[in-house]
Design a protein around this motif. Sequence first.
Motif, PDB file in Angstrom:
ATOM      1  N   LEU A   1     -12.260   8.143  -1.915  1.00 53.66           N
ATOM      2  CA  LEU A   1     -12.510   7.733  -3.296  1.00 53.66           C
ATOM      3  C   LEU A   1     -11.697   6.489  -3.620  1.00 53.66           C
ATOM      4  CD1 LEU A   1     -12.546  10.133  -6.319  1.00 53.66           C
ATOM      5  CD2 LEU A   1     -10.827   8.337  -6.265  1.00 53.66           C
ATOM      6  N   PHE A   2     -12.279   5.591  -4.423  1.00 53.72           N
ATOM      7  CA  PHE A   2     -11.625   4.347  -4.834  1.00 53.72           C
ATOM      8  C   PHE A   2     -11.676   4.260  -6.361  1.00 53.72           C
ATOM      9  CE2 PHE A   2     -13.449   3.865  -0.666  1.00 53.72           C
ATOM     10  CZ  PHE A   2     -12.423   3.299   0.073  1.00 53.72           C
ATOM     11  N   ASP A   3     -10.506   4.225  -6.969  1.00 51.98           N
ATOM     12  CA  ASP A   3     -10.401   4.231  -8.431  1.00 51.98           C
ATOM     13  C   ASP A   3      -9.801   2.901  -8.884  1.00 51.98           C
ATOM     14  OD1 ASP A   3     -10.316   4.960 -11.082  1.00 51.98           O
ATOM     15  OD2 ASP A   3      -9.285   6.869 -10.743  1.00 51.98           O
ATOM     16  N   LEU A   4     -10.442   2.255  -9.861  1.00 48.95           N
ATOM     17  CA  LEU A   4      -9.980   0.956 -10.339  1.00 48.95           C
ATOM     18  C   LEU A   4      -9.076   1.054 -11.560  1.00 48.95           C
ATOM     19  CD1 LEU A   4     -13.236  -1.172  -9.945  1.00 48.95           C
ATOM     20  CD2 LEU A   4     -11.432  -0.712  -8.281  1.00 48.95           C
ATOM     21  N   LYS A   5      -9.028   2.219 -12.195  1.00 54.71           N
ATOM     22  CA  LYS A   5      -8.182   2.392 -13.387  1.00 54.71           C
ATOM     23  C   LYS A   5      -7.338   3.646 -13.202  1.00 54.71           C
ATOM     24  CE  LYS A   5      -6.645   1.741 -17.626  1.00 54.71           C
ATOM     25  NZ  LYS A   5      -7.495   1.933 -18.811  1.00 54.71           N
ATOM     26  N   PHE A   6      -6.038   3.466 -13.107  1.00 57.40           N
ATOM     27  CA  PHE A   6      -5.149   4.589 -12.851  1.00 57.40           C
ATOM     28  C   PHE A   6      -3.790   4.282 -13.470  1.00 57.40           C
ATOM     29  CE2 PHE A   6      -5.147   1.586  -9.374  1.00 57.40           C
ATOM     30  CZ  PHE A   6      -3.808   1.340  -9.134  1.00 57.40           C
TER      31      PHE A   6
ATOM     32  N   LEU B   1       0.846  -1.190   0.000  1.00 59.18           N
ATOM     33  CA  LEU B   1       0.000   0.000   0.000  1.00 59.18           C
ATOM     34  C   LEU B   1       0.882   1.242   0.000  1.00 59.18           C
ATOM     35  CD1 LEU B   1      -2.863   1.140   0.207  1.00 59.18           C
ATOM     36  CD2 LEU B   1      -2.718   0.849   2.699  1.00 59.18           C
ATOM     37  N   SER B   2       0.898   1.952  -1.117  1.00 59.02           N
ATOM     38  CA  SER B   2       1.914   2.985  -1.266  1.00 59.02           C
ATOM     39  C   SER B   2       1.432   4.122  -2.157  1.00 59.02           C
ATOM     40  CB  SER B   2       3.180   2.373  -1.872  1.00 59.02           C
ATOM     41  OG  SER B   2       4.273   3.252  -1.788  1.00 59.02           O
ATOM     42  N   PRO B   3       1.974   5.328  -1.943  1.00 60.85           N
ATOM     43  CA  PRO B   3       1.587   6.461  -2.792  1.00 60.85           C
ATOM     44  C   PRO B   3       2.092   6.313  -4.222  1.00 60.85           C
ATOM     45  CG  PRO B   3       3.436   7.077  -1.384  1.00 60.85           C
ATOM     46  CD  PRO B   3       2.978   5.720  -0.932  1.00 60.85           C
ATOM     47  N   ASP B   4       1.275   6.801  -5.152  1.00 61.61           N
ATOM     48  CA  ASP B   4       1.638   6.873  -6.560  1.00 61.61           C
ATOM     49  C   ASP B   4       1.471   8.318  -7.023  1.00 61.61           C
ATOM     50  OD1 ASP B   4       1.999   4.071  -6.803  1.00 61.61           O
ATOM     51  OD2 ASP B   4      -0.156   3.811  -7.059  1.00 61.61           O
ATOM     52  N   ASN B   5       2.351   8.763  -7.894  1.00 63.75           N
ATOM     53  CA  ASN B   5       2.189  10.122  -8.425  1.00 63.75           C
ATOM     54  C   ASN B   5       2.615  10.273  -9.879  1.00 63.75           C
ATOM     55  OD1 ASN B   5       4.970  10.034  -8.118  1.00 63.75           O
ATOM     56  ND2 ASN B   5       5.067  11.624  -6.540  1.00 63.75           N
TER      57      ASN B   5
ATOM     58  N   GLY C   1      -3.562  -2.422  -8.713  1.00 63.05           N
ATOM     59  CA  GLY C   1      -4.963  -2.491  -8.348  1.00 63.05           C
ATOM     60  C   GLY C   1      -5.362  -1.631  -7.166  1.00 63.05           C
ATOM     61  N   LEU C   2      -6.587  -1.126  -7.193  1.00 64.35           N
ATOM     62  CA  LEU C   2      -7.330  -0.466  -6.118  1.00 64.35           C
ATOM     63  C   LEU C   2      -6.585   0.726  -5.518  1.00 64.35           C
ATOM     64  CD1 LEU C   2     -10.011  -0.507  -4.617  1.00 64.35           C
ATOM     65  CD2 LEU C   2      -8.944  -1.933  -2.884  1.00 64.35           C
ATOM     66  N   LEU C   3      -6.784   1.869  -6.145  1.00 61.18           N
ATOM     67  CA  LEU C   3      -6.206   3.110  -5.645  1.00 61.18           C
ATOM     68  C   LEU C   3      -7.214   3.819  -4.749  1.00 61.18           C
ATOM     69  CD1 LEU C   3      -3.929   5.597  -7.296  1.00 61.18           C
ATOM     70  CD2 LEU C   3      -6.142   6.492  -6.556  1.00 61.18           C
ATOM     71  N   VAL C   4      -6.735   4.383  -3.628  1.00 62.77           N
ATOM     72  CA  VAL C   4      -7.566   5.084  -2.652  1.00 62.77           C
ATOM     73  C   VAL C   4      -7.077   6.515  -2.524  1.00 62.77           C
ATOM     74  CG1 VAL C   4      -8.500   5.044  -0.306  1.00 62.77           C
ATOM     75  CG2 VAL C   4      -7.762   2.903  -1.389  1.00 62.77           C
TER      76      VAL C   4
ATOM     77  N   SER D   1      -2.207   3.150  -3.825  1.00 63.60           N
ATOM     78  CA  SER D   1      -2.718   1.915  -4.423  1.00 63.60           C
ATOM     79  C   SER D   1      -2.166   0.698  -3.692  1.00 63.60           C
ATOM     80  CB  SER D   1      -2.399   1.848  -5.920  1.00 63.60           C
ATOM     81  OG  SER D   1      -1.036   1.622  -6.164  1.00 63.60           O
ATOM     82  N   HIS D   2      -2.871  -0.417  -3.822  1.00 65.24           N
ATOM     83  CA  HIS D   2      -2.648  -1.594  -2.990  1.00 65.24           C
ATOM     84  C   HIS D   2      -1.652  -2.593  -3.538  1.00 65.24           C
ATOM     85  CE1 HIS D   2      -6.187  -0.174  -0.873  1.00 65.24           C
ATOM     86  NE2 HIS D   2      -6.034  -1.122   0.013  1.00 65.24           N
ATOM     87  N   ILE D   3      -1.448  -2.620  -4.850  1.00 61.30           N
ATOM     88  CA  ILE D   3      -0.625  -3.662  -5.466  1.00 61.30           C
ATOM     89  C   ILE D   3       0.526  -3.001  -6.230  1.00 61.30           C
ATOM     90  CG2 ILE D   3      -0.571  -5.581  -7.111  1.00 61.30           C
ATOM     91  CD1 ILE D   3      -3.540  -6.030  -6.519  1.00 61.30           C
ATOM     92  N   HIS D   4       1.737  -3.336  -5.844  1.00 58.55           N
ATOM     93  CA  HIS D   4       2.925  -2.849  -6.553  1.00 58.55           C
ATOM     94  C   HIS D   4       3.810  -4.043  -6.892  1.00 58.55           C
ATOM     95  CE1 HIS D   4       1.519   0.947  -4.798  1.00 58.55           C
ATOM     96  NE2 HIS D   4       2.154   1.534  -5.800  1.00 58.55           N
TER      97      HIS D   4
END
Length: 823
Positions: free
Chosen positions: A195-200, A87-91, A120-123, A111-114
């Motif tokens: 917010l939960f985004d499935l495509k990022f 679970l880590s920040p993405d930018n 998958g699953l960005l918050v 997002s949860h998967i790196h």
Amino acid sequence: MSILERCQGRLRMTVAIQHQPMRMRFSALVFTALAVSLVTSATSYASGPQIVRSKDPVDLVDPMIGTSSSRWMLYPGPSMPFGMVKLSPDNRKHAWKGGYEYNLENIMGFSHIHSWITAGLLVMPSVGELKTVPGTEEDPDKGYRSRFRHETEVASPGYYAVTLDDYDIRAELTCTTRTGFMRYTFPRSDAARILFDLKFPAEFKYDVQWAYIRRVSDREIEGFSKQRTHDGFCSLQNEYVVHFVIQFDKPFRSFGAWNSKGTQRDTYEVHGVDDVGCFVEYDTDPGEVIQVRTGLSLVSTDQARLNLSTETKPFGWAFDAVRDHARNTWNDLLGTIQVEGGTEQDRVKFYTNFYRSYAARTIWSDINGKYLDMNEQVCQLDDPNSPVFGCDAFWNTFWNLNQLWALVTPDVANQWVASLLEIYDRGGWLPKGPTAVEYSSIMVASHEVALINSVFQKGIRNYDVEKAYEAIRHVQTTPGRAHPGGGLVGNRQLEPYMRLGYVPHGPGTTKHHFGTKEEGPVSNTLEYAFDDWNVSQMAKALGKEDDYREFIKRAHNYRNVFDANTGYVRPRLASGEWADAKSRYGDQVRHDSWVGMGFIEGNAWQYTWFVPHDVGGLIRLMGKEEFNRRLEQGFVESSKANFNATGDLYAHYPINHGNQPNMQAAYLFNYSGQPWKTQHWVREIMDKYYGDNPVDGWPGDEDQGQMGAWYAMSAIGLFEMDGGGSVKPVYEIGSPLFRKITIHLDRRYYPGKTFVIEAKGCSRKNRYIQSATLDGSPLSKCWFYHSELVDGGSLVLEMGPEPNRSWASAPGDAPPSMSGSSE
């Protein structure tokens, strides 16, 4: 009990408030302290001033190191060892080395998967106007991104926090192996949301082929996202479904969602393709805390719920208890090696590199052992505590990860072999890189063979040994092909290699990244020959004499592509003629990027040294004087670039420690009568290539722990040129960074309790070995047997500022090679 078993054992222990049977190698005192910390941690953070801890190994890890220009799998956020949830920040936008970029001061979400080619699953929490697109790096206001400042950022194993300045929200993250846990502190707002985004954007683009999210209650939502990544480079079609259950500690006011048709407020479900997401909304008071926990599974939503309920049950909603659990698990693992001396910088670099060796690769099976195989069938493991793992290739992990895992966590090494055999059972082939348990043709050769053999040779054998041998023999005798479950399997040029004794060069070499079935890179001859040697060693140990003779003969095939006139490995046509030669390095064929004329991510200079199993034989081909002259010249030249191929121009440099093909280079001097040069250049690489800050951590491709494990092994003064694959594995000696190193051995696999390495007088200047003793007896060679380490004891080195050119430099002092010493 392994590190992974201890994670699950602590969960069961906390529920029952009692200890599991004492099978772990850590003291009862430490184990009890950890149990108490879990029971009390839920209230400890609210009980007043905290006791200042002395620095444990985990306190010396800095997850921010190397987070600029780094891969998707090198993330600053929390995970457990090999955790499914990272679970880590993405930018970043979609790009090579996507994910988190330290020099970019806005955040898209967490997002949860790196994992390799898997996301998958960005918050993202926010307040104010609803935005359902991320925005861009250059213009974060176009979406839900937020600016942040690094001075608000905190990262340690199992924990990450940052303040989202645009929203005045404090975000804190922790996790268990398969669940995420978030704590958000909001300002006053009547439009607060999560917010939960499935495509990022991710490092590898993926399609959302079908997704569904529904409101279960005002404290829970669930759903799935069917995703697909197609990558022509590695002949991969990775299809997977991220199932999730999301729970909140406070009821939300409303549930909304969006898809390609638009946004819906106060709805109860959403489905669609491509752009799909949802949000929950709250009215918040100043400083109000809302906690979120998530469970993931690639099998089903019910399995995601099981993962969530099982792994979070001991903690309830106690965020700090989960954080402590992650911290203690990492501290257990890192504490298997204790170092004394060196500088604070040395210790931070050591434990951070050690940490990275266990952070990037991934457990894909669920808490009860269910997983989805490459044929999309639900499977059940016999032992859920021995999971199915995923990663990209094992390309040259024999120079780093294989060594570290087998030495300090042999049960982890055993589990990796068991996982490979599980995939072999289901798909009929060993995987090169089992991403989300799918086959791929990432990189070249099948170096999972080297992992399996080295684990076996070290006596780590809690799996079906005959099946292991069958699997490695199969991949070295059956030409590669397409697999009906997707992807390619096996060695692409194995048929011409077996027929000609080398992989022929030709038009097909550049037709595909890795060649065609008929023609390919000459470097594959070297890679295949090394794997042949590994099969020969396992055959020899098992008494399979016919197989041993067949594969040991094939292990000499590297000679078939060595051009004695130039002294370099050289592409050779199927006719037997040499290909045209044009290069600054030895007048050999080379390429200016990473693919092209016969060498995968390298050049003739680098690959000529690629004979891990027979360095003595290579010295005889080249001549010792030329061997030493050329190698020294390469180091002197490459030191100007800190031993990295700047701009990923792999073929422009002799030594490129920033990539796999010649990470062994510094240790070659141990074989050529000049071990003091190994001691010198190993230290130079550790000092110059490896950094201690976000921008300068690993200038090249750290690649899922490979750079980290090389540093960890080299910092304690040990290395295995052949990856530990010989019938009697050996360790070669480098130049330890620390005055005392204590390796705590796993008594379930090894007879000894500890092995202590003392480097007396060790300092940045005193890097040269003057003399050595092993278990009290003089050691005149620069190597010793694995069996002499794991039965416990000590290696004592007297260090000094000038080389002792007489120590370990006699003709008979070199480590063993397939065809004997170089004399």
